[in-house]
Design an enzyme around this catalytic site. Structure first.
Site, PDB file in Angstrom:
ATOM      1  N   TYR A 254       3.461   5.251   5.743  1.00 29.01           N
ATOM      2  CA  TYR A 254       2.921   5.491   4.399  1.00 29.01           C
ATOM      3  C   TYR A 254       1.842   6.568   4.425  1.00 29.01           C
ATOM      4  O   TYR A 254       0.767   6.394   5.017  1.00 29.01           O
ATOM      5  CB  TYR A 254       2.366   4.197   3.778  1.00 29.01           C
ATOM      6  CG  TYR A 254       3.391   3.074   3.655  1.00 29.01           C
ATOM      7  CD1 TYR A 254       4.761   3.347   3.684  1.00 29.01           C
ATOM      8  CD2 TYR A 254       2.993   1.754   3.518  1.00 29.01           C
ATOM      9  CE1 TYR A 254       5.701   2.319   3.580  1.00 29.01           C
ATOM     10  CE2 TYR A 254       3.929   0.721   3.414  1.00 29.01           C
ATOM     11  CZ  TYR A 254       5.277   1.026   3.458  1.00 29.01           C
ATOM     12  OH  TYR A 254       6.203   0.008   3.355  1.00 29.01           O
TER      13      TYR A 254
ATOM     14  N   ASP B 264      -0.182  -5.324   3.170  1.00 28.25           N
ATOM     15  CA  ASP B 264       0.963  -4.744   3.877  1.00 28.25           C
ATOM     16  C   ASP B 264       0.837  -3.218   3.911  1.00 28.25           C
ATOM     17  O   ASP B 264       0.567  -2.584   2.889  1.00 28.25           O
ATOM     18  CB  ASP B 264       2.262  -5.102   3.146  1.00 28.25           C
ATOM     19  CG  ASP B 264       3.466  -4.459   3.806  1.00 28.25           C
ATOM     20  OD1 ASP B 264       3.883  -4.956   4.876  1.00 28.25           O
ATOM     21  OD2 ASP B 264       3.972  -3.438   3.295  1.00 28.25           O
TER      22      ASP B 264
ATOM     23  N   GLY C 246       9.386  -1.614 -12.714  1.00 25.88           N
ATOM     24  CA  GLY C 246      10.577  -1.666 -13.579  1.00 25.88           C
ATOM     25  C   GLY C 246      11.507  -0.476 -13.359  1.00 25.88           C
ATOM     26  O   GLY C 246      12.646  -0.478 -13.832  1.00 25.88           O
TER      27      GLY C 246
ATOM     28  N   THR D 199       0.809  -1.238   0.000  1.00 19.50           N
ATOM     29  CA  THR D 199       0.000   0.000   0.000  1.00 19.50           C
ATOM     30  C   THR D 199       0.840   1.284   0.000  1.00 19.50           C
ATOM     31  O   THR D 199       0.305   2.359   0.224  1.00 19.50           O
ATOM     32  CB  THR D 199      -0.935   0.052   1.227  1.00 19.50           C
ATOM     33  OG1 THR D 199      -0.124   0.049   2.412  1.00 19.50           O
ATOM     34  CG2 THR D 199      -1.925  -1.088   1.261  1.00 19.50           C
TER      35      THR D 199
ATOM     36  N   TYR E 295       9.611  -7.038  -0.711  1.00 16.71           N
ATOM     37  CA  TYR E 295       8.993  -5.784  -1.177  1.00 16.71           C
ATOM     38  C   TYR E 295       9.635  -5.329  -2.489  1.00 16.71           C
ATOM     39  O   TYR E 295      10.689  -5.840  -2.870  1.00 16.71           O
ATOM     40  CB  TYR E 295       8.986  -4.727  -0.082  1.00 16.71           C
ATOM     41  CG  TYR E 295      10.281  -4.038   0.308  1.00 16.71           C
ATOM     42  CD1 TYR E 295      10.904  -3.126  -0.534  1.00 16.71           C
ATOM     43  CD2 TYR E 295      10.835  -4.241   1.566  1.00 16.71           C
ATOM     44  CE1 TYR E 295      12.052  -2.448  -0.142  1.00 16.71           C
ATOM     45  CE2 TYR E 295      11.987  -3.572   1.966  1.00 16.71           C
ATOM     46  CZ  TYR E 295      12.591  -2.671   1.089  1.00 16.71           C
ATOM     47  OH  TYR E 295      13.720  -2.004   1.480  1.00 16.71           O
TER      48      TYR E 295
ATOM     49  N   LEU F 148      13.222   0.575 -10.823  1.00 22.22           N
ATOM     50  CA  LEU F 148      14.427   0.430  -9.994  1.00 22.22           C
ATOM     51  C   LEU F 148      15.605  -0.184 -10.744  1.00 22.22           C
ATOM     52  O   LEU F 148      16.716  -0.194 -10.252  1.00 22.22           O
ATOM     53  CB  LEU F 148      14.125  -0.423  -8.748  1.00 22.22           C
ATOM     54  CG  LEU F 148      13.133   0.157  -7.736  1.00 22.22           C
ATOM     55  CD1 LEU F 148      12.971  -0.799  -6.564  1.00 22.22           C
ATOM     56  CD2 LEU F 148      13.587   1.525  -7.232  1.00 22.22           C
TER      57      LEU F 148
HETATM   58  P1  NDP Z   1       6.280  -2.599  -6.527  1.00 25.85           P
HETATM   59  O1  NDP Z   1       7.528  -3.286  -6.933  1.00 25.85           O
HETATM   60  O2  NDP Z   1       5.164  -3.385  -5.981  1.00 25.85           O
HETATM   61  O3  NDP Z   1       5.788  -1.743  -7.774  1.00 25.85           O
HETATM   62  C1  NDP Z   1       4.695  -0.888  -7.716  1.00 25.85           C
HETATM   63  C2  NDP Z   1       4.557  -0.210  -9.067  1.00 25.85           C
HETATM   64  O4  NDP Z   1       4.239  -1.193 -10.055  1.00 25.85           O
HETATM   65  C3  NDP Z   1       3.475   0.841  -9.110  1.00 25.85           C
HETATM   66  O5  NDP Z   1       3.976   1.973  -9.789  1.00 25.85           O
HETATM   67  C4  NDP Z   1       2.352   0.182  -9.921  1.00 25.85           C
HETATM   68  O6  NDP Z   1       1.655   1.133 -10.675  1.00 25.85           O
HETATM   69  C5  NDP Z   1       3.139  -0.749 -10.840  1.00 25.85           C
HETATM   70  N1  NDP Z   1       2.327  -1.907 -11.220  1.00 25.85           N
HETATM   71  C6  NDP Z   1       1.646  -2.761 -10.428  1.00 25.85           C
HETATM   72  N2  NDP Z   1       1.003  -3.695 -11.147  1.00 25.85           N
HETATM   73  C7  NDP Z   1       1.273  -3.421 -12.432  1.00 25.85           C
HETATM   74  C8  NDP Z   1       0.872  -4.023 -13.659  1.00 25.85           C
HETATM   75  N3  NDP Z   1       0.087  -5.111 -13.659  1.00 25.85           N
HETATM   76  N4  NDP Z   1       1.324  -3.482 -14.812  1.00 25.85           N
HETATM   77  C9  NDP Z   1       2.132  -2.393 -14.803  1.00 25.85           C
HETATM   78  N5  NDP Z   1       2.533  -1.773 -13.675  1.00 25.85           N
HETATM   79  C10 NDP Z   1       2.114  -2.280 -12.499  1.00 25.85           C
HETATM   80  O7  NDP Z   1       6.757  -1.413  -5.509  1.00 25.85           O
HETATM   81  P2  NDP Z   1       6.437  -0.982  -4.029  1.00 25.85           P
HETATM   82  O8  NDP Z   1       7.538  -0.069  -3.656  1.00 25.85           O
HETATM   83  O9  NDP Z   1       5.068  -0.469  -3.858  1.00 25.85           O
HETATM   84  O10 NDP Z   1       6.608  -2.320  -3.167  1.00 25.85           O
HETATM   85  C11 NDP Z   1       5.510  -3.154  -2.838  1.00 25.85           C
HETATM   86  C12 NDP Z   1       5.071  -2.971  -1.375  1.00 25.85           C
HETATM   87  O11 NDP Z   1       6.128  -3.366  -0.490  1.00 25.85           O
HETATM   88  C13 NDP Z   1       4.811  -1.505  -0.956  1.00 25.85           C
HETATM   89  O12 NDP Z   1       3.600  -1.021  -1.473  1.00 25.85           O
HETATM   90  C14 NDP Z   1       4.902  -1.611   0.530  1.00 25.85           C
HETATM   91  O13 NDP Z   1       3.708  -2.152   1.069  1.00 25.85           O
HETATM   92  C15 NDP Z   1       6.073  -2.577   0.707  1.00 25.85           C
HETATM   93  N6  NDP Z   1       7.378  -1.877   0.840  1.00 25.85           N
HETATM   94  C16 NDP Z   1       8.056  -2.032   2.041  1.00 25.85           C
HETATM   95  C17 NDP Z   1       9.251  -1.371   2.251  1.00 25.85           C
HETATM   96  C18 NDP Z   1       9.956  -1.543   3.552  1.00 25.85           C
HETATM   97  O14 NDP Z   1      10.909  -0.786   3.838  1.00 25.85           O
HETATM   98  N7  NDP Z   1       9.568  -2.495   4.374  1.00 25.85           N
HETATM   99  C19 NDP Z   1       9.864  -0.498   1.231  1.00 25.85           C
HETATM  100  C20 NDP Z   1       9.111  -0.474  -0.018  1.00 25.85           C
HETATM  101  C21 NDP Z   1       7.924  -1.151  -0.171  1.00 25.85           C
HETATM  102  P3  NDP Z   1       0.017   1.186 -10.681  1.00 25.85           P
HETATM  103  O15 NDP Z   1      -0.386   1.675  -9.321  1.00 25.85           O
HETATM  104  O16 NDP Z   1      -0.262   2.143 -11.782  1.00 25.85           O
HETATM  105  O17 NDP Z   1      -0.465  -0.184 -10.972  1.00 25.85           O
END
Ligand code: NDP
Length: 284
Positions: free
Chosen positions: A54, A49, A200, A20, A193, A202
């Protein structure tokens, strides 16, 4: 959808959930984001999560709204406490605030977001108290590398840690060298995560690489779906991708049909090799 599960520290978690981060920050996006999360639930997703960090609680509030019509006992909610709130003076209040924003009576797992200056022994003692009070069912950590995990394991009740949440995706495989085997030996799940490398972003060239494209063609899938399947290929991993779009959530859930083979891994590893030496834990 049949979801594989992992047992840890007395609870059972599915290997797939939704993140989220960046959700709940913009009121104009709320309808779409609620629809995205609820589409997940309708398709069988039960794990979510979030973190007090956030959107300054905005993501927890959004998630609280999203799950309101559903049976809480069938869902698993993970939230995180800031390191500076992870000591005796703050953690109970922080947890209470998260519960209020989520509109729930308990968290399934409460994580230390990253290591700060509060000693592990103090955080663990408080986590165990929260468990005894019924505010959380289990606790875990995030962004801890192997040496930190060893230190955590050595404090009283440190072995009750349910999971470690760390960055892992095809373009960042460092944990395969020692952290992942360390947790696998203990049957402790690694909650990965950024499994999509933030869509893509990163790792340049990840989604357009020939190995990812070829694998996607083989399964009639998208490159994003291959990234998710890659993370779930490893034993003991849980993936928590995030999307604010219902259509993308459908695509993510649909990717659970894909089980990569060893042959696929050889191909993907040509462009994105497994680590051959220790690298420090990647973070965002
Ligand atoms: P992700 O690797 O999950 O990527 C998210 C991105 O992918 C968004 O921009 C989303 O865009 C895009 N996306 C999702 N589905 C698709 C799809 N089917 N086609 C194309 N693009 C897509 O990144 P996060 O950083 O959000 O990591 C996931 C989760 O992990 C976080 O949300 C959080 O809950 C957790 N986290 C924990 C951390 C920690 O320190 N513990 C640090 C970072 C993350 P769109 O919304 O347009 O679909």
């Amino acid at each position: 959808m049949k979801m594989e599960t992992l047992k840890t520290a007395g609870i059972e978690l599915p290997r797939f959930g939704l993140g989220t981060w960046y959700l709940g920050e913009n009121a104009r996006k709320e309808i779409d984001e609620l629809e995205a999360l609820r589409t997940g639930i309708e398709m069988g997703v039960t794990l979510f999560d979030t973190a007090e960090m956030y959107g300054n609680g905005g993501a927890e509030r959004l998630l609280g709204k999203a799950i309101k019509p559903y049976d809480r006992s069938k869902l698993q909610i993970v939230s995180k406490v800031y390191p500076h709130n992870a000591g005796r003076n703050q953690i109970f209040k922080s947890c209470e605030n998260s519960l209020r924003r989520l509109n729930t009576e308990y968290l399934d797992v409460y994580l230390l977001h990253w290591r700060g200056s509060v000693p592990f022994s103090e955080t663990v003692e408080c986590m165990e108290e929260l468990k005894a009070q019924g505010k959380i069912r289990a606790w875990g950590v995030s962004n801890l590398d192997t040496d930190d995990m060893e230190e955590l394991e050595s404090v009283k009740n440190g072995k009750n840690c349910a999971l470690n949440q760390v960055l892992y995706h095809l373009g960042s495989r460092g944990i395969e060298y020692d952290l992942l085997p360390w947790t696998q030996r203990r049957k402790m799940p690694v909650m990965t995560y950024c499994p999509l490398a933030q869509g893509g972003r990163l790792r340049r060239g990840l989604l357009s690489s020939s190995s990812v494209k070829k694998t996607a063609e083989k399964y009639g899938a998208s490159p994003i779906q291959i990234l998710l399947a890659f993370v779930l290929y490893q034993e003991n991993t849980i993936a928590i991708p995030r999307s604010g779009s219902a259509c993308h959530v459908k695509e993510l859930v649909d990717s659970l049909r894909i089980s990569l083979t060893q042959e696929d891994m050889v191909l993907l590893s040509k462009d994105f090799p497994a680590p051959t030496r220790k690298t420090y834990l990647d973070i965002v």
